[in-house]
Design a protein around this motif. Sequence first.
Motif: not given
Length: 200
Positions: A45-46, A91-94, A96-97, A118-119
């Motif tokens: 994972l990053p 939402r942004r993380f979801r 962008e990743s 994922w969560g």
Amino acid sequence: MSTEQAEPNPADDTSASDTNASDDTSQSAPTSTADTVRAWFLGRLPSDWFTETPAILLDREEITVLGALAAPDSAGTSDAERAAAAEGRIRRFREESRGRRIEIAREAEHKFRRKVSWGVTCAGTEELFTTLSVPVMTRLRQPERQVLDTLVKAGVARSRSDALAWCVRLTGENADAWLARLRSALKHVEEVRDQGPGRA
């Protein structure tokens, strides 16, 4: 399940490294499958995704990666505004990743033969993006069936299967300490089993 999950790719070049890793047992102590999965994800994972070490949960069908996001700056805002900010950050993380999560999930599914979900948590809000719903068959005697039927008649559950899921959730919520001790004991059993004759 969400289309974010890609099917394992047989052409993945991870198979060679998998073989090497499994053959090199003489150089290190045996570890359980759960420890191996967690170690792999923590290495893969990053490092800038989560604010702390993510939880890696697994069973026979699924691996769930649950990480914590940095809370938005909430100084001087109401509870509703903080919740909205957390929802926006999730939402942004979801979004962008998404690409990298699909890539990591594909590799893990090929290596461990389990689906990956994922969560994230953020400022007290938890959201799971992709999870499996796996049917589990069981046999119940009449007194046990009557418990489920009572929950259905009372409107707590829509069906027997829904009532059974409700019972499992309730047990999990109210028996966390006992379940944690049980999981710890099972981990010890796995370690002892892996160190048995013929495992070296």
